[in-house]
Design a protein around this motif. Sequence first.
Motif, PDB file in Angstrom:
ATOM      1  N   ALA A 169     -66.223  -0.298   0.494  1.00 49.95           N
ATOM      2  CA  ALA A 169     -66.760   0.063   1.840  1.00 49.95           C
ATOM      3  C   ALA A 169     -65.730   0.598   2.812  1.00 49.95           C
ATOM      4  O   ALA A 169     -64.708   0.117   3.026  1.00 49.95           O
ATOM      5  CB  ALA A 169     -67.628  -0.820   2.486  1.00 49.95           C
ATOM      6  N   PHE A 170     -65.870   1.825   3.262  1.00 46.42           N
ATOM      7  CA  PHE A 170     -64.673   2.300   4.042  1.00 46.42           C
ATOM      8  C   PHE A 170     -65.469   2.771   5.640  1.00 46.42           C
ATOM      9  O   PHE A 170     -66.662   3.143   5.565  1.00 46.42           O
ATOM     10  CB  PHE A 170     -64.229   3.640   3.707  1.00 46.42           C
ATOM     11  CG  PHE A 170     -63.508   3.457   2.555  1.00 46.42           C
ATOM     12  CD1 PHE A 170     -61.990   3.537   2.548  1.00 46.42           C
ATOM     13  CD2 PHE A 170     -63.953   3.330   1.209  1.00 46.42           C
ATOM     14  CE1 PHE A 170     -61.167   3.411   1.377  1.00 46.42           C
ATOM     15  CE2 PHE A 170     -63.321   3.260  -0.013  1.00 46.42           C
ATOM     16  CZ  PHE A 170     -62.011   3.192   0.226  1.00 46.42           C
ATOM     17  N   GLU A 171     -64.765   2.412   6.627  1.00 42.06           N
ATOM     18  CA  GLU A 171     -65.376   3.032   7.963  1.00 42.06           C
ATOM     19  C   GLU A 171     -64.658   4.427   7.991  1.00 42.06           C
ATOM     20  O   GLU A 171     -63.776   4.644   7.419  1.00 42.06           O
ATOM     21  CB  GLU A 171     -64.872   2.141   8.861  1.00 42.06           C
ATOM     22  CG  GLU A 171     -65.332   0.693   9.033  1.00 42.06           C
ATOM     23  CD  GLU A 171     -64.542  -0.316  10.107  1.00 42.06           C
ATOM     24  OE1 GLU A 171     -63.813   0.189  10.999  1.00 42.06           O
ATOM     25  OE2 GLU A 171     -64.907  -1.362   9.848  1.00 42.06           O
ATOM     26  N   LYS A 172     -65.402   4.942   8.879  1.00 43.86           N
ATOM     27  CA  LYS A 172     -64.825   6.512   9.235  1.00 43.86           C
ATOM     28  C   LYS A 172     -63.478   6.638   9.437  1.00 43.86           C
ATOM     29  O   LYS A 172     -62.741   5.442  10.242  1.00 43.86           O
ATOM     30  CB  LYS A 172     -65.760   7.207  10.344  1.00 43.86           C
ATOM     31  CG  LYS A 172     -65.187   8.723  10.584  1.00 43.86           C
ATOM     32  CD  LYS A 172     -66.062   9.221  11.820  1.00 43.86           C
ATOM     33  CE  LYS A 172     -65.805  10.742  11.960  1.00 43.86           C
ATOM     34  NZ  LYS A 172     -64.427  10.868  12.104  1.00 43.86           N
ATOM     35  N   ASP A 173     -62.475   7.331   8.998  1.00 43.78           N
ATOM     36  CA  ASP A 173     -61.141   7.671   9.133  1.00 43.78           C
ATOM     37  C   ASP A 173     -60.485   6.477   8.374  1.00 43.78           C
ATOM     38  O   ASP A 173     -59.017   6.482   8.541  1.00 43.78           O
ATOM     39  CB  ASP A 173     -60.735   7.638  10.569  1.00 43.78           C
ATOM     40  CG  ASP A 173     -61.380   8.800  11.402  1.00 43.78           C
ATOM     41  OD1 ASP A 173     -61.335   9.636  10.748  1.00 43.78           O
ATOM     42  OD2 ASP A 173     -61.845   8.635  12.425  1.00 43.78           O
ATOM     43  N   ALA A 174     -60.935   5.769   7.721  1.00 40.73           N
ATOM     44  CA  ALA A 174     -60.211   4.476   6.795  1.00 40.73           C
ATOM     45  C   ALA A 174     -59.613   5.109   5.704  1.00 40.73           C
ATOM     46  O   ALA A 174     -59.976   6.422   5.248  1.00 40.73           O
ATOM     47  CB  ALA A 174     -61.041   3.187   6.306  1.00 40.73           C
ATOM     48  N   ILE A 175     -58.414   4.539   5.234  1.00 36.05           N
ATOM     49  CA  ILE A 175     -57.591   5.343   4.068  1.00 36.05           C
ATOM     50  C   ILE A 175     -57.512   4.431   2.960  1.00 36.05           C
ATOM     51  O   ILE A 175     -57.017   3.113   3.076  1.00 36.05           O
ATOM     52  CB  ILE A 175     -56.202   5.605   4.764  1.00 36.05           C
ATOM     53  CG1 ILE A 175     -56.369   6.627   5.955  1.00 36.05           C
ATOM     54  CG2 ILE A 175     -55.332   6.256   3.625  1.00 36.05           C
ATOM     55  CD1 ILE A 175     -55.021   7.088   6.811  1.00 36.05           C
ATOM     56  N   GLY A 176     -57.766   4.994   1.987  1.00 38.35           N
ATOM     57  CA  GLY A 176     -57.327   4.343   0.677  1.00 38.35           C
ATOM     58  C   GLY A 176     -56.036   4.620   0.325  1.00 38.35           C
ATOM     59  O   GLY A 176     -55.857   5.888  -0.271  1.00 38.35           O
ATOM     60  N   CYS A 236     -61.403   8.529   4.396  1.00 41.37           N
ATOM     61  CA  CYS A 236     -63.048   8.475   4.489  1.00 41.37           C
ATOM     62  C   CYS A 236     -63.322   9.517   5.692  1.00 41.37           C
ATOM     63  O   CYS A 236     -62.959   9.256   6.999  1.00 41.37           O
ATOM     64  CB  CYS A 236     -63.475   7.068   4.690  1.00 41.37           C
ATOM     65  SG  CYS A 236     -65.139   6.989   4.903  1.00 41.37           S
ATOM     66  N   LEU A 237     -64.202  10.604   5.551  1.00 45.91           N
ATOM     67  CA  LEU A 237     -64.431  11.352   6.453  1.00 45.91           C
ATOM     68  C   LEU A 237     -65.622  10.905   7.336  1.00 45.91           C
ATOM     69  O   LEU A 237     -65.926  11.381   8.352  1.00 45.91           O
ATOM     70  CB  LEU A 237     -64.665  12.871   5.749  1.00 45.91           C
ATOM     71  CG  LEU A 237     -63.364  13.343   5.180  1.00 45.91           C
ATOM     72  CD1 LEU A 237     -63.814  14.695   4.556  1.00 45.91           C
ATOM     73  CD2 LEU A 237     -62.165  13.520   5.915  1.00 45.91           C
ATOM     74  N   GLU A 238     -66.687  10.314   6.625  1.00 45.21           N
ATOM     75  CA  GLU A 238     -67.751   9.571   7.474  1.00 45.21           C
ATOM     76  C   GLU A 238     -67.969   8.375   6.601  1.00 45.21           C
ATOM     77  O   GLU A 238     -67.492   8.181   5.429  1.00 45.21           O
ATOM     78  CB  GLU A 238     -68.784  10.458   7.300  1.00 45.21           C
ATOM     79  CG  GLU A 238     -69.475  10.739   5.990  1.00 45.21           C
ATOM     80  CD  GLU A 238     -70.672  11.761   6.044  1.00 45.21           C
ATOM     81  OE1 GLU A 238     -71.688  11.376   5.641  1.00 45.21           O
ATOM     82  OE2 GLU A 238     -70.500  12.768   6.302  1.00 45.21           O
ATOM     83  N   ALA A 239     -68.218   7.265   7.410  1.00 42.40           N
ATOM     84  CA  ALA A 239     -68.508   5.909   6.730  1.00 42.40           C
ATOM     85  C   ALA A 239     -69.001   6.117   5.269  1.00 42.40           C
ATOM     86  O   ALA A 239     -70.055   6.899   5.111  1.00 42.40           O
ATOM     87  CB  ALA A 239     -69.468   5.115   7.592  1.00 42.40           C
ATOM     88  N   GLY A 240     -68.444   5.304   4.402  1.00 38.44           N
ATOM     89  CA  GLY A 240     -68.859   5.421   3.135  1.00 38.44           C
ATOM     90  C   GLY A 240     -68.809   4.184   2.338  1.00 38.44           C
ATOM     91  O   GLY A 240     -68.095   3.431   2.398  1.00 38.44           O
ATOM     92  N   LEU A 241     -69.163   4.411   0.753  1.00 34.22           N
ATOM     93  CA  LEU A 241     -68.977   3.573  -0.145  1.00 34.22           C
ATOM     94  C   LEU A 241     -68.888   4.018  -1.330  1.00 34.22           C
ATOM     95  O   LEU A 241     -69.222   5.115  -1.970  1.00 34.22           O
ATOM     96  CB  LEU A 241     -70.490   2.837  -0.148  1.00 34.22           C
ATOM     97  CG  LEU A 241     -70.536   1.788  -1.375  1.00 34.22           C
ATOM     98  CD1 LEU A 241     -69.935   0.270  -0.909  1.00 34.22           C
ATOM     99  CD2 LEU A 241     -72.002   1.169  -1.729  1.00 34.22           C
TER     100      LEU A 241
END
Length: 116
Positions: A43-50, A97-102
Amino acid sequence: MNFKNLTNKTLITDNDLDWEALGLGVKRKIMAYDDSLMLVKVAFEKDAIGTIHNHPHLQMSYVAKGSFEVTMGNDKKVLNEGDVFFAPTMVFHGVVCLEAGLLVDIFNPHREDFLK
């Protein structure tokens, strides 16, 4: 969490598993694995980076929710819910992540480094 218990389960309930906070708006949940296969939810918050990385495992990732800018080698593309990316062995890849995602990631073989 005792990851050894996941290797003998065939029916897994999401609520029985804990999220592992990875920091900077990213968390993961190892859903199931054996020696040859692993399924992980990330799970990623908006703007989080992998962060861009590579590994010897094959990886397929399904965008279950949200929108991600995916870098694969020298290619970059925005993927949305329902899309998939495939990371071949040792190819550098990462996401923003451009918008909160999974993401639902599948690895072959399993990621031993995730179990430590």
